[in-house]
Structures are given as structure tokens and as C-alpha cells.
Write a protein that holds these residues in place. Structure first.
Motif, PDB file in Angstrom:
ATOM      1  N   ASN A  12     -10.815   1.180   1.271  1.00  0.00           N
ATOM      2  CA  ASN A  12     -11.933   1.254   1.553  1.00  0.00           C
ATOM      3  C   ASN A  12     -12.362   1.667   3.037  1.00  0.00           C
ATOM      4  O   ASN A  12     -13.379   1.925   3.469  1.00  0.00           O
ATOM      5  N   ASN A  13     -11.168   2.950   3.250  1.00  0.00           N
ATOM      6  CA  ASN A  13     -11.655   3.713   4.208  1.00  0.00           C
ATOM      7  C   ASN A  13     -11.855   5.361   3.584  1.00  0.00           C
ATOM      8  O   ASN A  13     -11.482   5.528   3.068  1.00  0.00           O
ATOM      9  N   GLN A  14     -13.386   5.707   4.784  1.00  0.00           N
ATOM     10  CA  GLN A  14     -13.132   6.790   3.918  1.00  0.00           C
ATOM     11  C   GLN A  14     -12.201   7.893   4.832  1.00  0.00           C
ATOM     12  O   GLN A  14     -12.672   9.084   3.954  1.00  0.00           O
ATOM     13  N   ALA A  15     -11.782   7.817   5.384  1.00  0.00           N
ATOM     14  CA  ALA A  15     -10.795   8.578   5.168  1.00  0.00           C
ATOM     15  C   ALA A  15      -9.805   9.055   4.575  1.00  0.00           C
ATOM     16  O   ALA A  15      -9.268  10.382   4.396  1.00  0.00           O
ATOM     17  N   LYS A  16      -9.513   8.441   3.821  1.00  0.00           N
ATOM     18  CA  LYS A  16      -8.578   8.476   2.384  1.00  0.00           C
ATOM     19  C   LYS A  16      -9.773   9.859   1.615  1.00  0.00           C
ATOM     20  O   LYS A  16      -8.584  11.301   1.413  1.00  0.00           O
ATOM     21  N   SER A  17     -11.243  10.163   1.824  1.00  0.00           N
ATOM     22  CA  SER A  17     -11.763  11.673   1.027  1.00  0.00           C
ATOM     23  C   SER A  17     -11.061  12.922   2.247  1.00  0.00           C
ATOM     24  O   SER A  17     -11.173  14.187   1.831  1.00  0.00           O
ATOM     25  N   PHE A  18     -10.587  12.579   3.598  1.00  0.00           N
ATOM     26  CA  PHE A  18     -10.930  13.823   4.461  1.00  0.00           C
ATOM     27  C   PHE A  18      -9.278  13.953   4.242  1.00  0.00           C
ATOM     28  O   PHE A  18      -8.719  15.552   4.262  1.00  0.00           O
ATOM     29  N   TYR A  19      -8.597  12.609   4.375  1.00  0.00           N
ATOM     30  CA  TYR A  19      -6.772  13.407   3.948  1.00  0.00           C
ATOM     31  C   TYR A  19      -7.157  14.640   2.407  1.00  0.00           C
ATOM     32  O   TYR A  19      -5.786  15.331   2.376  1.00  0.00           O
ATOM     33  N   GLU A  20      -7.817  13.819   1.497  1.00  0.00           N
ATOM     34  CA  GLU A  20      -7.703  14.814   0.030  1.00  0.00           C
ATOM     35  C   GLU A  20      -8.101  16.029   0.549  1.00  0.00           C
ATOM     36  O   GLU A  20      -7.581  16.679   0.372  1.00  0.00           O
ATOM     37  N   SER A  21      -9.184  16.452   1.168  1.00  0.00           N
ATOM     38  CA  SER A  21     -10.114  17.354   1.963  1.00  0.00           C
ATOM     39  C   SER A  21      -8.714  18.706   2.777  1.00  0.00           C
ATOM     40  O   SER A  21      -8.631  19.609   2.655  1.00  0.00           O
ATOM     41  N   GLN A  22      -7.238  17.517   3.015  1.00  0.00           N
ATOM     42  CA  GLN A  22      -6.352  18.598   3.917  1.00  0.00           C
ATOM     43  C   GLN A  22      -5.305  18.153   2.299  1.00  0.00           C
ATOM     44  O   GLN A  22      -4.214  19.376   3.632  1.00  0.00           O
ATOM     45  N   GLY A  23      -5.120  18.399   1.812  1.00  0.00           N
ATOM     46  CA  GLY A  23      -4.176  18.818   0.894  1.00  0.00           C
ATOM     47  C   GLY A  23      -3.437  17.134   0.464  1.00  0.00           C
ATOM     48  O   GLY A  23      -2.925  17.911  -0.176  1.00  0.00           O
ATOM     49  N   PHE A  24      -3.583  16.292   0.760  1.00  0.00           N
ATOM     50  CA  PHE A  24      -3.137  15.137   0.711  1.00  0.00           C
ATOM     51  C   PHE A  24      -3.142  14.920  -1.059  1.00  0.00           C
ATOM     52  O   PHE A  24      -4.511  14.637  -1.204  1.00  0.00           O
ATOM     53  N   LYS A  25      -2.567  14.323  -1.019  1.00  0.00           N
ATOM     54  CA  LYS A  25      -2.969  13.344  -2.289  1.00  0.00           C
ATOM     55  C   LYS A  25      -2.412  11.710  -2.344  1.00  0.00           C
ATOM     56  O   LYS A  25      -1.016  11.637  -2.270  1.00  0.00           O
ATOM     57  N   VAL A  26      -2.868  11.287  -3.429  1.00  0.00           N
ATOM     58  CA  VAL A  26      -2.518   9.733  -3.526  1.00  0.00           C
ATOM     59  C   VAL A  26      -0.515   9.459  -4.347  1.00  0.00           C
ATOM     60  O   VAL A  26      -1.222  10.472  -5.619  1.00  0.00           O
ATOM     61  N   TYR A  27      -0.186   8.983  -4.314  1.00  0.00           N
ATOM     62  CA  TYR A  27       0.726   8.545  -4.597  1.00  0.00           C
ATOM     63  C   TYR A  27       1.072   8.141  -6.022  1.00  0.00           C
ATOM     64  O   TYR A  27       2.254   7.275  -6.862  1.00  0.00           O
ATOM     65  N   ASP A  28       0.656   6.454  -4.905  1.00  0.00           N
ATOM     66  CA  ASP A  28       1.112   5.335  -5.533  1.00  0.00           C
ATOM     67  C   ASP A  28      -0.046   4.222  -4.614  1.00  0.00           C
ATOM     68  O   ASP A  28      -0.964   4.933  -3.807  1.00  0.00           O
ATOM     69  N   GLU A  29      -0.127   3.502  -4.899  1.00  0.00           N
ATOM     70  CA  GLU A  29      -0.937   2.423  -3.903  1.00  0.00           C
ATOM     71  C   GLU A  29      -0.012   1.232  -3.715  1.00  0.00           C
ATOM     72  O   GLU A  29       0.863   0.610  -4.403  1.00  0.00           O
ATOM     73  N   GLY A  30      -0.325   0.270  -2.420  1.00  0.00           N
ATOM     74  CA  GLY A  30       0.400  -0.779  -2.034  1.00  0.00           C
ATOM     75  C   GLY A  30      -0.455  -1.753  -1.084  1.00  0.00           C
ATOM     76  O   GLY A  30      -1.144  -1.240  -1.184  1.00  0.00           O
ATOM     77  N   VAL A  31       0.428  -3.489  -1.655  1.00  0.00           N
ATOM     78  CA  VAL A  31      -0.664  -4.422  -1.130  1.00  0.00           C
ATOM     79  C   VAL A  31       0.556  -5.285  -0.236  1.00  0.00           C
ATOM     80  O   VAL A  31       1.375  -5.244  -0.790  1.00  0.00           O
ATOM     81  N   PHE A  32       0.492  -5.157   1.746  1.00  0.00           N
ATOM     82  CA  PHE A  32       1.326  -5.001   1.818  1.00  0.00           C
ATOM     83  C   PHE A  32       0.678  -5.865   2.814  1.00  0.00           C
ATOM     84  O   PHE A  32      -0.056  -6.262   3.751  1.00  0.00           O
ATOM     85  N   ASP A  33       2.065  -7.021   3.194  1.00  0.00           N
ATOM     86  CA  ASP A  33       1.645  -8.954   3.520  1.00  0.00           C
ATOM     87  C   ASP A  33       2.144  -8.043   5.469  1.00  0.00           C
ATOM     88  O   ASP A  33       3.394  -7.698   6.000  1.00  0.00           O
ATOM     89  N   ILE A  34       1.100  -8.780   6.014  1.00  0.00           N
ATOM     90  CA  ILE A  34       1.235  -7.942   7.291  1.00  0.00           C
ATOM     91  C   ILE A  34       1.478  -9.476   7.955  1.00  0.00           C
ATOM     92  O   ILE A  34       1.460  -9.578   9.802  1.00  0.00           O
ATOM     93  N   GLY A  35       1.191 -10.277   7.863  1.00  0.00           N
ATOM     94  CA  GLY A  35       1.516 -11.683   8.747  1.00  0.00           C
ATOM     95  C   GLY A  35       0.413 -12.449   8.894  1.00  0.00           C
ATOM     96  O   GLY A  35      -1.015 -11.563   8.945  1.00  0.00           O
ATOM     97  N   ASN A  36       0.179 -13.703   9.521  1.00  0.00           N
ATOM     98  CA  ASN A  36      -1.101 -14.302   9.607  1.00  0.00           C
ATOM     99  C   ASN A  36      -2.153 -14.574   8.512  1.00  0.00           C
ATOM    100  O   ASN A  36      -2.967 -14.846   8.978  1.00  0.00           O
ATOM    101  N   GLY A  37      -1.893 -14.509   7.523  1.00  0.00           N
ATOM    102  CA  GLY A  37      -2.068 -14.755   6.286  1.00  0.00           C
ATOM    103  C   GLY A  37      -2.837 -13.128   6.072  1.00  0.00           C
ATOM    104  O   GLY A  37      -4.137 -13.001   4.796  1.00  0.00           O
ATOM    105  N   TYR A  38      -3.069 -12.115   6.686  1.00  0.00           N
ATOM    106  CA  TYR A  38      -3.205 -11.082   6.235  1.00  0.00           C
ATOM    107  C   TYR A  38      -2.827  -9.673   5.940  1.00  0.00           C
ATOM    108  O   TYR A  38      -1.658 -10.015   4.946  1.00  0.00           O
ATOM    109  N   VAL A  39      -2.719  -8.949   4.387  1.00  0.00           N
ATOM    110  CA  VAL A  39      -2.429  -8.034   4.033  1.00  0.00           C
ATOM    111  C   VAL A  39      -3.442  -6.873   4.080  1.00  0.00           C
ATOM    112  O   VAL A  39      -4.449  -6.580   4.410  1.00  0.00           O
ATOM    113  N   MET A  40      -2.439  -5.401   3.951  1.00  0.00           N
ATOM    114  CA  MET A  40      -3.481  -4.053   3.969  1.00  0.00           C
ATOM    115  C   MET A  40      -3.322  -3.689   2.767  1.00  0.00           C
ATOM    116  O   MET A  40      -1.770  -3.541   1.726  1.00  0.00           O
TER     117      MET A  40
END
Length: 162
Positions: free
Chosen positions: A125-153
Motif C-alpha cells: 500500500n506504499n506509494q513509494a513502489k511507483s518511485f522505485y519503478e521510475s528508478q528501474g526497479f521491478k517486482v519479482y515476487d511478493e511476501g507476507v512476513f510475520d514480524i511478531g506481536n501479531g503483525y505482518v508486513m
């Protein structure tokens, strides 16, 4: 100006992280999760461990005699790969070309060390994704990461090939 951060700069990194995160993630994460993650990632102990790692580097971005943001990246996080862990700027510093400058700096540092790829994770949900794409970065995968305390990224994993 891009300045290598040292242990004496930990409080500056923490201050910049708190201000930039509360701006960047205000509409994405609950305040409790932001606080939890700031404590987890930017505690003095966590930052000291990073600064003691010869492959992990923090740099402060300064303009008009004030600190406006910071970057943190780790060489050889995987074989031939540098991971961009952090790139954050204060609200008032956004849109001034500093992010592009910081990414170009990282790309040059990565070339010097011999890695061929830069990776990063960005919240879906971070609009920074479009910034990274404008700088030549491409999505290669997705991930859901458990960071503890009931939170995920829930992130897009992006890469830039040098």
C-alpha cells in the motif's frame, strides 16, 4: 550531502525514522504497529549491531544544514545481492530529488563492491513502489512476513539489476 553514519549518529537516525515513518505509514499501518516496528528496528542495540556489521551501511542525507533522511543497505545479503533495508525522508524533503540521488549513490556503492543486484521490500500500500519503478526497479515476487506481536508486513519484493 550524503554522510556515512557512525554510532554517535544513532539518535539522529532514530529521530529521522520516527518522523518519516509516522508520515510514510500513517495511512498504511496502525500507530501501534508503527511504534512496535520503530522499537524493533531502530532500538539503539539494533542499530549498533548494524553499524558493527562491515557489510551494513547507514548514510545520513543532509541539506540546508539539517538532516533530511537516511539510507541503510547491506552488501552481500545474498550472493551477488545488496539489500536496501531503509530509505526514508522527512515529509518536507520529499519531491526534491533526494530519493533519486540516494538510489544513484547506492547503485554506485554496489558497483564498487561487485554485487550485481539490489533488492528491497515495499509495503503493497506504499506509494513509494511507483518511485522505485521510475528508478528501474521491478517486482519479482511478493511476501507476507510475520514480524511478531501479531503483525505482518505484506510486501512487494523488488529488484534492480546492475
Amino acid at each position: 550531502m550524503i554522510i556515512k553514519a557512525e554510532e554517535k549518529d544513532i539518535s539522529i537516525i532514530q529521530d529521522l525514522a520516527e518522523k518519516s515513518w509516522n508520515f510514510a505509514y500513517a495511512d498504511i499501518l496502525k500507530p501501534e504497529q508503527i511504534d512496535y516496528m520503530l522499537d524493533l528496528i531502530y532500538s539503539s542495540d539494533a542499530l549498533k549491531i548494524h553499524l558493527e556489521n562491515p557489510n551494513f551501511h547507514y548514510y545520513l542525507i543532509k541539506g540546508n544544514d539539517e538532516f533530511l533522511g537516511f539510507i541503510g543497505f547491506e552488501f552481500h545479503q545474498e550472493l551477488g545481492t545488496t539489500k536496501l533495508h531503509r530509505i526514508y525522508f522527512l515529509k518536507e524533503a520529499q519531491g526534491k530529488g533526494l530519493g533519486k540521488k540516494a538510489l544513484n549513490f547506492i547503485k554506485e556503492e554496489v558497483k564498487k563492491i561487485g554485487d550485481k543486484r539490489i533488492i528491497l521490500a515495499v509495503n503493497k500500500n506504499n506509494q513509494a513502489k511507483s518511485f522505485y519503478e521510475s528508478q528501474g526497479f521491478k517486482v519479482y515476487d511478493e511476501g507476507v512476513f510475520d514480524i511478531g506481536n501479531g503483525y505482518v508486513m505484506d510486501d512487494y519484493l523488488m529488484e534492480f539489476i546492475l
